[in-house]
Write an enzyme that holds these catalytic residues in place. Structure first.
Site, PDB file in Angstrom:
ATOM      1  N   GLU A   1       6.706   7.382   6.927  1.00  0.00           N
ATOM      2  CA  GLU A   1       5.993   6.691   7.268  1.00  0.00           C
ATOM      3  C   GLU A   1       7.295   6.069   8.725  1.00  0.00           C
ATOM      4  O   GLU A   1       8.424   7.141   8.427  1.00  0.00           O
ATOM      5  CB  GLU A   1       6.323   5.325   6.547  1.00  0.00           C
ATOM      6  CG  GLU A   1       5.544   5.558   4.844  1.00  0.00           C
ATOM      7  CD  GLU A   1       5.052   4.428   4.081  1.00  0.00           C
ATOM      8  OE1 GLU A   1       5.269   3.097   4.647  1.00  0.00           O
ATOM      9  OE2 GLU A   1       4.661   3.653   3.337  1.00  0.00           O
TER      10      GLU A   1
ATOM     11  N   ARG B   1       8.559   0.089  13.413  1.00  0.00           N
ATOM     12  CA  ARG B   1       7.376  -0.856  13.410  1.00  0.00           C
ATOM     13  C   ARG B   1       7.368  -1.603  15.595  1.00  0.00           C
ATOM     14  O   ARG B   1       6.171  -1.837  15.810  1.00  0.00           O
ATOM     15  CB  ARG B   1       7.069  -1.443  13.191  1.00  0.00           C
ATOM     16  CG  ARG B   1       6.759  -1.010  10.927  1.00  0.00           C
ATOM     17  CD  ARG B   1       6.569  -2.054  10.117  1.00  0.00           C
ATOM     18  NE  ARG B   1       6.147  -0.822   9.010  1.00  0.00           N
ATOM     19  CZ  ARG B   1       5.972  -0.842   7.322  1.00  0.00           C
ATOM     20  NH1 ARG B   1       6.410  -2.376   7.531  1.00  0.00           N
ATOM     21  NH2 ARG B   1       5.631  -0.583   7.468  1.00  0.00           N
TER      22      ARG B   1
ATOM     23  N   GLN C   1       0.718  -1.014   0.177  1.00  0.00           N
ATOM     24  CA  GLN C   1      -0.370   0.201   0.168  1.00  0.00           C
ATOM     25  C   GLN C   1       0.778   1.130  -0.547  1.00  0.00           C
ATOM     26  O   GLN C   1       0.507   1.865  -0.995  1.00  0.00           O
ATOM     27  CB  GLN C   1      -1.043   0.084   1.119  1.00  0.00           C
ATOM     28  CG  GLN C   1      -1.966  -1.290   1.297  1.00  0.00           C
ATOM     29  CD  GLN C   1      -2.582  -0.987   2.036  1.00  0.00           C
ATOM     30  OE1 GLN C   1      -2.972  -0.636   3.100  1.00  0.00           O
ATOM     31  NE2 GLN C   1      -4.080  -1.633   2.584  1.00  0.00           N
TER      32      GLN C   1
ATOM     33  N   HIS D   1       4.023  -9.585   9.405  1.00  0.00           N
ATOM     34  CA  HIS D   1       3.815  -8.634   8.332  1.00  0.00           C
ATOM     35  C   HIS D   1       5.003  -8.966   7.193  1.00  0.00           C
ATOM     36  O   HIS D   1       5.035  -9.111   6.070  1.00  0.00           O
ATOM     37  CB  HIS D   1       3.896  -7.360   8.515  1.00  0.00           C
ATOM     38  CG  HIS D   1       3.506  -6.560   7.295  1.00  0.00           C
ATOM     39  ND1 HIS D   1       2.461  -6.656   5.862  1.00  0.00           N
ATOM     40  CD2 HIS D   1       4.724  -5.030   7.143  1.00  0.00           C
ATOM     41  CE1 HIS D   1       2.924  -5.511   5.615  1.00  0.00           C
ATOM     42  NE2 HIS D   1       4.080  -4.337   5.919  1.00  0.00           N
TER      43      HIS D   1
ATOM     44  N   ARG E   1      12.986  -4.062   9.359  1.00  0.00           N
ATOM     45  CA  ARG E   1      12.722  -3.250   8.629  1.00  0.00           C
ATOM     46  C   ARG E   1      12.487  -1.981   8.180  1.00  0.00           C
ATOM     47  O   ARG E   1      11.759  -1.814   8.919  1.00  0.00           O
ATOM     48  CB  ARG E   1      11.874  -3.935   7.235  1.00  0.00           C
ATOM     49  CG  ARG E   1      11.798  -3.518   6.176  1.00  0.00           C
ATOM     50  CD  ARG E   1      10.881  -4.548   5.059  1.00  0.00           C
ATOM     51  NE  ARG E   1       9.595  -4.008   5.634  1.00  0.00           N
ATOM     52  CZ  ARG E   1       8.425  -3.794   4.864  1.00  0.00           C
ATOM     53  NH1 ARG E   1       8.656  -3.558   3.470  1.00  0.00           N
ATOM     54  NH2 ARG E   1       7.149  -3.784   5.605  1.00  0.00           N
TER      55      ARG E   1
ATOM     56  N   HIS F   1       3.193  -6.363  11.311  1.00  0.00           N
ATOM     57  CA  HIS F   1       3.076  -5.169  11.179  1.00  0.00           C
ATOM     58  C   HIS F   1       2.324  -4.355  12.558  1.00  0.00           C
ATOM     59  O   HIS F   1       0.707  -4.910  12.539  1.00  0.00           O
ATOM     60  CB  HIS F   1       2.131  -4.473   9.462  1.00  0.00           C
ATOM     61  CG  HIS F   1       1.980  -3.369   9.590  1.00  0.00           C
ATOM     62  ND1 HIS F   1       1.116  -2.699  10.020  1.00  0.00           N
ATOM     63  CD2 HIS F   1       2.633  -2.451   8.753  1.00  0.00           C
ATOM     64  CE1 HIS F   1       0.958  -1.523   9.201  1.00  0.00           C
ATOM     65  NE2 HIS F   1       2.265  -1.528   8.186  1.00  0.00           N
TER      66      HIS F   1
HETATM   67  C1  LIG Z   1      -0.462  -5.956   2.861  1.00  0.00           C
HETATM   68  C2  LIG Z   1       0.708  -5.409   2.793  1.00  0.00           C
HETATM   69  C3  LIG Z   1       1.235  -4.096   2.628  1.00  0.00           C
HETATM   70  C4  LIG Z   1       3.184  -3.612   2.387  1.00  0.00           C
HETATM   71  N1  LIG Z   1       2.956  -2.445   1.573  1.00  0.00           N
HETATM   72  C5  LIG Z   1       4.438  -2.166   1.465  1.00  0.00           C
HETATM   73  C6  LIG Z   1       5.155  -0.903   1.038  1.00  0.00           C
HETATM   74  O1  LIG Z   1       4.206   0.151   0.792  1.00  0.00           O
HETATM   75  N2  LIG Z   1       6.565  -0.885   0.150  1.00  0.00           N
HETATM   76  C7  LIG Z   1       7.318  -1.634   0.819  1.00  0.00           C
HETATM   77  O2  LIG Z   1       8.394  -1.643   0.269  1.00  0.00           O
HETATM   78  N3  LIG Z   1       7.097  -2.814   1.345  1.00  0.00           N
HETATM   79  C8  LIG Z   1       5.502  -3.170   1.419  1.00  0.00           C
HETATM   80  N4  LIG Z   1       5.328  -4.538   1.600  1.00  0.00           N
HETATM   81  C9  LIG Z   1       6.430  -5.802   1.970  1.00  0.00           C
HETATM   82  C10 LIG Z   1       6.557  -5.630  -0.264  1.00  0.00           C
HETATM   83  O3  LIG Z   1       5.166  -6.220  -0.895  1.00  0.00           O
HETATM   84  C11 LIG Z   1       6.899  -7.692  -0.040  1.00  0.00           C
HETATM   85  O4  LIG Z   1       7.964  -7.193   0.936  1.00  0.00           O
HETATM   86  C12 LIG Z   1       7.499  -7.225  -1.931  1.00  0.00           C
HETATM   87  O5  LIG Z   1       6.382  -7.023  -1.895  1.00  0.00           O
HETATM   88  C13 LIG Z   1       8.474  -9.202  -2.069  1.00  0.00           C
HETATM   89  O6  LIG Z   1       8.061  -8.723  -3.080  1.00  0.00           O
HETATM   90  P1  LIG Z   1       8.992 -10.199  -4.029  1.00  0.00           P
HETATM   91  O7  LIG Z   1       9.133  -9.714  -5.281  1.00  0.00           O
HETATM   92  O8  LIG Z   1       9.821 -10.439  -3.067  1.00  0.00           O
HETATM   93  O9  LIG Z   1       8.050 -11.341  -3.545  1.00  0.00           O
HETATM   94  P2  LIG Z   1       5.695 -11.645  -3.624  1.00  0.00           P
HETATM   95  O10 LIG Z   1       5.658 -10.302  -3.824  1.00  0.00           O
HETATM   96  O11 LIG Z   1       5.499 -12.217  -2.134  1.00  0.00           O
HETATM   97  O12 LIG Z   1       6.726 -12.220  -4.943  1.00  0.00           O
HETATM   98  C14 LIG Z   1       6.664 -13.507  -4.580  1.00  0.00           C
HETATM   99  C15 LIG Z   1       6.279 -15.280  -5.382  1.00  0.00           C
HETATM  100  O13 LIG Z   1       6.310 -15.836  -4.988  1.00  0.00           O
HETATM  101  C16 LIG Z   1       5.435 -16.976  -5.602  1.00  0.00           C
HETATM  102  N5  LIG Z   1       5.998 -18.285  -5.319  1.00  0.00           N
HETATM  103  C17 LIG Z   1       6.009 -18.452  -3.875  1.00  0.00           C
HETATM  104  N6  LIG Z   1       6.646 -19.678  -3.330  1.00  0.00           N
HETATM  105  C18 LIG Z   1       6.002 -19.973  -4.619  1.00  0.00           C
HETATM  106  C19 LIG Z   1       6.685 -21.774  -5.253  1.00  0.00           C
HETATM  107  N7  LIG Z   1       6.642 -22.800  -3.823  1.00  0.00           N
HETATM  108  N8  LIG Z   1       6.735 -22.401  -6.645  1.00  0.00           N
HETATM  109  C20 LIG Z   1       6.205 -20.778  -7.096  1.00  0.00           C
HETATM  110  N9  LIG Z   1       6.697 -19.934  -6.739  1.00  0.00           N
HETATM  111  C21 LIG Z   1       5.776 -19.860  -5.654  1.00  0.00           C
HETATM  112  C22 LIG Z   1       4.300 -16.025  -5.096  1.00  0.00           C
HETATM  113  O14 LIG Z   1       3.000 -16.713  -5.644  1.00  0.00           O
HETATM  114  C23 LIG Z   1       4.667 -14.714  -5.821  1.00  0.00           C
HETATM  115  O15 LIG Z   1       4.623 -14.893  -7.178  1.00  0.00           O
HETATM  116  C24 LIG Z   1       3.562  -4.615   1.732  1.00  0.00           C
HETATM  117  C25 LIG Z   1       3.293  -5.997   2.248  1.00  0.00           C
HETATM  118  C26 LIG Z   1       2.502  -6.335   2.394  1.00  0.00           C
HETATM  119  C27 LIG Z   1       1.632  -7.951   2.820  1.00  0.00           C
END
Ligand SMILES: Cc1cc2nc3c(=O)[nH]c(=O)nc-3n(C[C@H](O)[C@H](O)[C@H](O)COP(=O)(O)OP(=O)(O)OC[C@H]3O[C@@H](n4cnc5c(N)ncnc54)[C@H](O)[C@@H]3O)c2cc1C
Length: 539
Positions: A118, A287, A45, A348, A383, A241
């Site tokens: 933030e 946080r 968000q 979170h 973080r 969170h």
């Molecule tokens: C509600 C919420 C609000 C947030 N707000 C913020 C914000 O404002 N700013 C910020 O910097 N961060 C924020 N965060 C944290 C941030 O969103 C995440 O840390 C970040 O998006 C992680 O990105 P990623 O690409 O590492 O993983 P993700 O975006 O979680 O992607 C992981 C991917 O891996 C796939 N996957 C997992 N396991 C497997 C498997 N075994 N086989 C195949 N696919 C798999 C999933 O399906 C997904 O596609 C927030 C998180 C949440 C939950």
């Protein structure tokens, strides 16, 4: 066997960014366990922290990150990510990402980007798309993925385990050569092979009963890497969170910190604000401090939540700045312009993870890890808000660059098909769902915001028993996505507990009543867990 040049496991900001950057150099498989957009990224968000105004500076962003990280960040990593942030954000904008702008006009006649504030940030520096930044990030990235050459997308495909030369019984240098992947539609296990496997599987919020994370966040990448003998670090640092919507029908809905950035105040159920006496930044304190304060108010009063109050701001401002939070709360019968929002802390963000450098390299050749799954040293013991999307962008870019420099070649590797042996279809799925609930409840009750040695030891015993039961089930029955996720959350739960038990102090997000202060000899010391590197049989 499906052969590629790059396997990308996960389709959040980290995986998609990496895939886009290597796509013009080879065949890419994006393997993702649900739909492409179902990732933590989609739900972000608040926004992306980056220095974009002359009134801000890299030094300030670095200092804020180090302060939040409580002595455990790797300063060179922090510096790299902060300094490369603005260029990577510009690339996102070039891909079509629309950040919200404010009403002030720059010298070249454009409206400046609106910057959110933030917790823990000394400046307004969070670029955002209203209060649904992740949705807009995913829209921009997925539109580019559609146009990119060489990318094959495998939705509903869940990686089970990494395939390493050691697992295949080869001696000499070990290396990752692909992954076994469950096709959730057919139930078949497929073999994906490539000289480069990128783990971009995100975090592990689902290990806890209450979480802001969507269902995909089951720590699969950490569990797979650990099983493959790769080191995992600092798993005790789970960020809770402070403000998840408290409502019986709301599943994991986050109430962004940006609300507190715009003046929302935390109050107990008697209407008293309680953060002023806890920290000079009051409701905008880091946080961990806010989450512990809420936990303490709830424990003291017996209440099952506290409230976040932004009713003193004009309704028109609230509805314009937070349209997503406003409308979601309305669906649950709460008008945030008129009444305070019931909130509780929830798991979170995973600050630790697979040990990787700022270029995504892990200690296993051929295996890279980027984004929330990785432990690079950016976050340390806590973080700083909105630094994770930033990390995903910068590290995916650097990983792509370093992979392209390496130009890895695939030797002549024979990979056997997945062996199911005598496994049969599972007979009692209640075992799986029961163990899911038990692990998540156990972690919430014993390994949550405030810990003690006794609770951690109790949790370890419970999780050991459950893991034994799950192991048995895993070998006897054909794999299903639920069983694989259960096996992974049990593994990750054990890693969190063991990390917590190894750290004889309280620091950042790890707070243990039996050792409440910092132990200086543990600053700059990671808790690294590594499975014995022995040859393992293919299932
Ligand atoms: C509600 C919420 C609000 C947030 N707000 C913020 C914000 O404002 N700013 C910020 O910097 N961060 C924020 N965060 C944290 C941030 O969103 C995440 O840390 C970040 O998006 C992680 O990105 P990623 O690409 O590492 O993983 P993700 O975006 O979680 O992607 C992981 C991917 O891996 C796939 N996957 C997992 N396991 C497997 C498997 N075994 N086989 C195949 N696919 C798999 C999933 O399906 C997904 O596609 C927030 C998180 C949440 C939950």
């Amino acid at each position: 066997m499906r052969e590629f040049d790059y396997i990308v496991v996960g389709s959040g900001i980290a995986g998609l960014t990496f895939a886009l950057k290597v796509a013009s150099h080879g065949r890419v498989a994006i393997v993702t366990k649900r739909s492409l957009s179902e990732a933590n990224t989609y739900y972000a968000q608040g926004g992306i922290a980056a220095v974009t105004k002359p009134t801000d500076s890299y030094d300030l962003h670095v200092a804020d990150t180090l302060r939040a990280g409580s002595g455990l960040c790797r300063e060179s990593v922090v510096q790299t990510i902060v300094e490369e942030g603005p260029s990577r954000v510009q690339e996102l904008i070039d891909l079509g990402m629309e950040f919200t702008r404010d009403d002030t006009i720059s010298p070249d006649g454009e409206r400046f980007y609106s910057l959110g504030k933030e917790g823990g940030h000394s400046k307004r520096r969070v670029l955002h798309a209203k209060d649904a930044t992740g949705r807009e990030v995913m829209r921009a990235l997925l539109a580019s993925i559609e146009r990119a050459p060489n990318i094959s997308v495998f939705e509903d495909h869940m990686a089970i385990d990494l395939i390493t030369l050691r697992k295949l019984g080869q001696t000499g240098d070990n290396s990752c050569v692909g992954a076994y992947v469950l096709n959730r539609v057919t139930g078949e296990v497929e073999t994906f092979a490539a000289p480069v496997t990128m783990l971009a599987t995100g975090g592990c919020g689902k290990v806890y009963l209450y979480t802001t994370n969507p269902d995909i966040a089951t720590g699969d990448g950490v569990a797979m890497a650990y099983r493959a003998g790769v080191s995992v670090a600092n798993m005790e640092f789970i960020q809770f969170h402070p403000t998840c919507l408290y409502h019986p029908r709301a599943k994991s809905f986050l109430v962004s910190e940006a609300l507190r950035g715009e003046g929302a105040i935390l109050r107990d159920l008697a209407g008293q604000s309680f953060m002023d006496e806890v920290h000079p930044l009051a409701s905008l304190a880091p946080r961990d401090i806010v989450a512990r304060a809420i936990d303490s108010v709830m424990k003291r009063s017996g209440a099952d939540h506290v409230v976040l109050d932004i009713t003193h701001k004009p309704a028109i401002f609230i509805m314009d700045r937070f349209p997503n939070i406003y409308s979601t709360c309305r669906e649950f019968g709460i008008d945030i312009t008129k009444e305070p929002i019931p909130v509780v802390p929830a798991a979170h963000y995973q600050c630790g993870g697979v040990v990787a450098d700022v270029d995504g390299r892990t200690e296993l050749s051929g295996l890279f890890a980027v984004g929330e799954v990785a432990s690079t040293g950016l976050h340390g013991a806590n973080r700083l808000a909105s630094n994770s999307l930033l990390e995903g962008l910068v590290c995916a870019h650097r990983a792509a660059r370093s992979v392209l420099e390496l130009d890895p070649e695939f030797g002549n590797v024979e990979i056997p098909d997945w062996q199911s042996g005598d496994a049969i279809d599972p007979d009692e799925l209640v075992v799986v769902s029961h163990n899911w609930d038990e692990i998540r409840r156990c972690m919430w009750d014993y390994v949550g915001i405030v810990r003690t040695n006794k609770r951690l030891l109790r949790a370890r015993k419970r999780i050991e028993n459950l893991r034994e039961e799950i192991r048995q089930y895993y070998w006897d029955f054909n794999v299903t996505a639920d069983l694989l996720e259960l096996r992974n959350i049990a593994q990750v739960a054990e890693l969190i507990i063991n990390g917590a038990l190894q750290r004889p102090e309280s620091r950042g997000l790890h707070y243990n009543l039996d050792c409440p202060g910092h132990d200086d000899s543990w600053s700059q010391r990671d808790t690294v867990l590594c499975r014995k590197r022995s040859a393992q049989a293919i299932r």
